[in-house]
Design an enzyme around this catalytic site. Sequence first.
Site, PDB file in Angstrom:
ATOM      1  N   HIS A  14      -3.944 -11.469  14.150  1.00  0.00           N
ATOM      2  CA  HIS A  14      -3.659 -12.659  14.943  1.00  0.00           C
ATOM      3  C   HIS A  14      -2.736 -12.430  16.127  1.00  0.00           C
ATOM      4  O   HIS A  14      -2.470 -13.349  16.876  1.00  0.00           O
ATOM      5  CB  HIS A  14      -3.054 -13.731  14.040  1.00  0.00           C
ATOM      6  CG  HIS A  14      -3.914 -14.062  12.865  1.00  0.00           C
ATOM      7  ND1 HIS A  14      -5.140 -14.667  12.992  1.00  0.00           N
ATOM      8  CD2 HIS A  14      -3.738 -13.845  11.538  1.00  0.00           C
ATOM      9  CE1 HIS A  14      -5.686 -14.828  11.791  1.00  0.00           C
ATOM     10  NE2 HIS A  14      -4.852 -14.346  10.900  1.00  0.00           N
ATOM     11  N   GLU A  63       0.798  -1.225   0.000  1.00  0.00           N
ATOM     12  CA  GLU A  63       0.000   0.000   0.000  1.00  0.00           C
ATOM     13  C   GLU A  63       0.830   1.273   0.000  1.00  0.00           C
ATOM     14  O   GLU A  63       0.475   2.252  -0.639  1.00  0.00           O
ATOM     15  CB  GLU A  63      -0.934   0.057   1.230  1.00  0.00           C
ATOM     16  CG  GLU A  63      -1.932  -1.056   1.308  1.00  0.00           C
ATOM     17  CD  GLU A  63      -1.495  -2.076   2.317  1.00  0.00           C
ATOM     18  OE1 GLU A  63      -0.307  -2.457   2.304  1.00  0.00           O
ATOM     19  OE2 GLU A  63      -2.328  -2.523   3.118  1.00  0.00           O
ATOM     20  N   ASP A  85      -2.029  -5.197   3.653  1.00  0.00           N
ATOM     21  CA  ASP A  85      -2.224  -5.519   5.069  1.00  0.00           C
ATOM     22  C   ASP A  85      -3.111  -6.748   5.253  1.00  0.00           C
ATOM     23  O   ASP A  85      -3.871  -7.139   4.354  1.00  0.00           O
ATOM     24  CB  ASP A  85      -2.842  -4.326   5.800  1.00  0.00           C
ATOM     25  CG  ASP A  85      -1.839  -3.186   5.978  1.00  0.00           C
ATOM     26  OD1 ASP A  85      -0.628  -3.433   5.830  1.00  0.00           O
ATOM     27  OD2 ASP A  85      -2.276  -2.052   6.243  1.00  0.00           O
ATOM     28  N   GLU A 100      -9.555  -4.672   5.075  1.00  0.00           N
ATOM     29  CA  GLU A 100      -9.273  -3.574   4.153  1.00  0.00           C
ATOM     30  C   GLU A 100      -8.101  -3.932   3.251  1.00  0.00           C
ATOM     31  O   GLU A 100      -8.115  -3.671   2.046  1.00  0.00           O
ATOM     32  CB  GLU A 100      -8.984  -2.289   4.943  1.00  0.00           C
ATOM     33  CG  GLU A 100      -9.247  -1.005   4.192  1.00  0.00           C
ATOM     34  CD  GLU A 100     -10.727  -0.774   3.941  1.00  0.00           C
ATOM     35  OE1 GLU A 100     -11.041  -0.082   2.951  1.00  0.00           O
ATOM     36  OE2 GLU A 100     -11.565  -1.287   4.708  1.00  0.00           O
ATOM     37  N   ARG A 138      -3.333  -2.680  13.754  1.00  0.00           N
ATOM     38  CA  ARG A 138      -4.801  -2.728  13.784  1.00  0.00           C
ATOM     39  C   ARG A 138      -5.208  -4.150  14.170  1.00  0.00           C
ATOM     40  O   ARG A 138      -5.297  -5.041  13.334  1.00  0.00           O
ATOM     41  CB  ARG A 138      -5.383  -2.332  12.425  1.00  0.00           C
ATOM     42  CG  ARG A 138      -5.126  -0.870  12.086  1.00  0.00           C
ATOM     43  CD  ARG A 138      -5.851  -0.424  10.834  1.00  0.00           C
ATOM     44  NE  ARG A 138      -5.582   0.971  10.553  1.00  0.00           N
ATOM     45  CZ  ARG A 138      -4.632   1.416   9.739  1.00  0.00           C
ATOM     46  NH1 ARG A 138      -3.854   0.546   9.111  1.00  0.00           N
ATOM     47  NH2 ARG A 138      -4.438   2.703   9.539  1.00  0.00           N
ATOM     48  N   TYR A 184       1.841  -5.368  13.299  1.00  0.00           N
ATOM     49  CA  TYR A 184       0.667  -4.685  12.730  1.00  0.00           C
ATOM     50  C   TYR A 184      -0.181  -4.064  13.828  1.00  0.00           C
ATOM     51  O   TYR A 184      -0.449  -4.694  14.856  1.00  0.00           O
ATOM     52  CB  TYR A 184      -0.159  -5.680  11.921  1.00  0.00           C
ATOM     53  CG  TYR A 184      -1.215  -5.022  11.075  1.00  0.00           C
ATOM     54  CD1 TYR A 184      -0.875  -4.037  10.151  1.00  0.00           C
ATOM     55  CD2 TYR A 184      -2.551  -5.385  11.202  1.00  0.00           C
ATOM     56  CE1 TYR A 184      -1.843  -3.433   9.367  1.00  0.00           C
ATOM     57  CE2 TYR A 184      -3.521  -4.795  10.406  1.00  0.00           C
ATOM     58  CZ  TYR A 184      -3.161  -3.810   9.506  1.00  0.00           C
ATOM     59  OH  TYR A 184      -4.116  -3.210   8.721  1.00  0.00           O
ATOM     60  N   ASP A 244      -5.708  -7.314   7.289  1.00  0.00           N
ATOM     61  CA  ASP A 244      -7.093  -7.210   7.699  1.00  0.00           C
ATOM     62  C   ASP A 244      -8.011  -7.155   6.480  1.00  0.00           C
ATOM     63  O   ASP A 244      -7.574  -7.305   5.343  1.00  0.00           O
ATOM     64  CB  ASP A 244      -7.301  -5.991   8.606  1.00  0.00           C
ATOM     65  CG  ASP A 244      -6.863  -4.689   7.931  1.00  0.00           C
ATOM     66  OD1 ASP A 244      -6.544  -4.716   6.725  1.00  0.00           O
ATOM     67  OD2 ASP A 244      -6.846  -3.652   8.618  1.00  0.00           O
TER      68      ASP A 244
END
Length: 884
Positions: A447, A37, A118, A122, A402, A400, A120
């Site tokens: 996780h 990203e 990423d 999104e 989030r 990560y 998740d």
Amino acid sequence: MAAKKKTTTRKAGEGGRKPRARGSAGGGTGKHLVIVESPAKAKTINKYLGPDYTVMASVGHVRDLPSKNPKGVKAPVPGVDLEDGFRPTYDIIPGKKKTVTDLRRAAKEASDIWLATDLDREGEAIAWHLTEALGVDPTTAKRVVFNAITKAEIERAFSQPRKIDLDKVNAQQARRILDRIVGYQVSPLLWKKVAGGLSAGRVQSVALRVVVEREREIDAFIPEEYWKITGLFATDPAKTQALERDWRAWLSAAPDDKARTQKDRLAWLSDHKCLHAELVEFDGKAFETDNRDTALDIAERLGFELDHDEKIEDLKAKGPAKHRVTFFGKVGKGRPEFRIRSIETKRTTVKPSAPFITSTLQQAAASQMSFTTSRTMRIAQQLYEGVEIRGSGAVGLITYMRTDSTHLSNEAIDDARGFIETKFGRQYLPEKPQRYSSSNKAAQEAHEAIRPTDVTLAPRDVRSSLSDEQFKLYDLIWKRFVACQMLPAQWDATTVLIETHGSGAPAAVFKTTGRKLVFDGFYKVTGVPSGQDLILPALAERQAVVPFEVDPAQHFTSPPPRYSEASLVKKLEAEGIGRPSTYAAIIQVIQNRKYVEKVAGRLHATDLGMVVTDKLVEAFPRIMDVGYTREMEAELDAVEEQHHDWVAMLEKFYGPFKKNLDEAHENLSHAKAETEPAPHKCPDCGGATVYRFGRNGRFLSCANYPECKHAAPIDREGNPVKDELTDILCPICGKGMTRRKGRFGTFLGCENYPQCKGIVNLDARKGTIKLPKAPPLTVEEPCPKCSEKLNLRRSKRGPWLSCSKYPKCRGRLAWSKLDEAKQEAFEKALAEHEKLHPLPKVRTTDGRVIQEDGQYVPKVLTAATDASDDLAIETEQEVGSDAA
């Protein structure tokens, strides 16, 4: 090449032309293409992958639902076909066409394609949109995910590629379409029933409701009175008189005439081996009273001698709090004798907290460092994607950020335990690793908890490579992670009871507590918290103690506190509103929309926020319900984890929603047509007044409007506020200017309004003068985002170009991208335009000319005599009469 638009129905990827497959291993002669990203993430990953890989950044999403319908199309929700299974249509995002072109070119030359966005929902959706935009078959594309950007994690991820998780993609699509339906169909209702330019959001509006309900809890709260009696005791009776003298002298010598804090008081008492105790029992019963006479009588029986009292009538307070009293006195000679009745010491432990998840990181950063949630996430993103460390290049410092899982990998736990044993010794290490389970049963975003990628990289070792805010946040994360694998701290908590004794003495018991740290445990890393603990001197049972102060003090119960950003995140998490990745955006959006404002670190619901909430709750009781919002989150989880049909979920939602929407358009009354009686008289006609609602919130209006047009702004208590006359002169007519509040914030308006409509704007944050500027010159140059004409302006740095459709479009064109001939022509046109629009000078009452923006804060001279001439207020009354 892939078409510009793609459509989907029940499953991501269905519909439209099947994309040409790319991405099979060894399918080309070029390098491996890796797409992430952000450029920072690309730089860090590229270091680990080596020269055989090309890492490129999509800079977020490359496709989205269009913001408006194509010409000739009148669909209520752009990009979503409500009549055909909510089929979405995606466009390349304006401004991302060059990015997509570059990625397509690279994909064509690459041997294979790896999607490393990423982990998740999104990130999964971005990966899928990339396959659609680049013409890569999503069923064969190589998807890699990693929780940390380290060499080991990258190697592991690239050795185990998987397919794109279409269930995750569908869950994200369902959320996006759901939010689009609510936003695009409820916002027009607010324009019609409240005021133009407002907007609504499925989750944000529920979060706003939480803040509004807390505001109303506070407004409705009636405090209750209660009394405490405290005593200060000398443990050496011979020093009683000296302690009393020194204590009073120390209190009166407080710097800057400020009262000594409780922490300072306890420190003084500890240093002088005194006890601070509270009356807990009197005449064999627990001491509780809400009566001042009773409290004074008991205090006098315990030795207090009243000198005088001070009574204050607080008209702004409610209930008993209107009548405040303070008793002043000293301990007299008739005080009873006191002695230590009992001393009880217990060993207590304090366990370390679990490692951070998104919400707890936001809360800790807010409470300890005053970081906003959005600031915390921005800095955490930098630490995750990679920071330039001297001698090592770009290094991802944390995992990560989030996540709502407190789980730690075995490898991370082993690293932490090894570090603790080496650094602090085996005495700080538990026999077994500490493992934490998430309190949030719906935890699913990632996780593992937020932790340092390399525990041996202590904050002080990388301090020189980090900015101040990066260092503070990394230090917080690193300490929390190391501490969670250390032994608990141990305290000796002591409770001391002090009783009266001797013939004729009233039966009274005072209690005091203190504690002493006996093993620092995880405090070795985090530091011992600075509390308000009394350090007890050496004491013995039946030891005589003498009071040198007895203080009966009036108290009142407090309303629930307004939310801070930290406590609101905690509430949203507890209620299941939103997800870790959305908390910061939710809080920022409700502030940007002026529904909530932050005052002294607390979130206050504005009048606008309250009216919007009331209208939405009236129109949509179901979707504005906290419980229903939580159920919707569970249904989105079911789409991802249990393969539920996301179209069926949307259909189940849309039927009742559309019915509520149609009824609201028909039956919901306009906010400006509603009034509320006010406890004030109109100064113009002597009649009653009412509160009305305008685009800037509530204001006071004559009940006889339109016969009497008196109107005035109000403060938070609903009392009329007069405009303040400043030392700035109107640049048009030279009369004075008053400070006023309009739809864009505070500004200065001519006191001769409406005869003169001179205005001087103020900086919203600093309150400084913003000098008048020439109107922009519209030129024949297309906006790179929407192709409308650009506006040409001049700043301190020279000419600049921005879209004439701002704020709907925020496109800009760099001056340097124009050729010299066009720059010269625009310069000449701008100079002629400025000659036709000369700027008036802004002067102060003493003749000073304000020459630079942001250099002067207007001084308030007096309160203006007439608040009814406020431009914003009067305009709102005219609009309100139309609505009525």
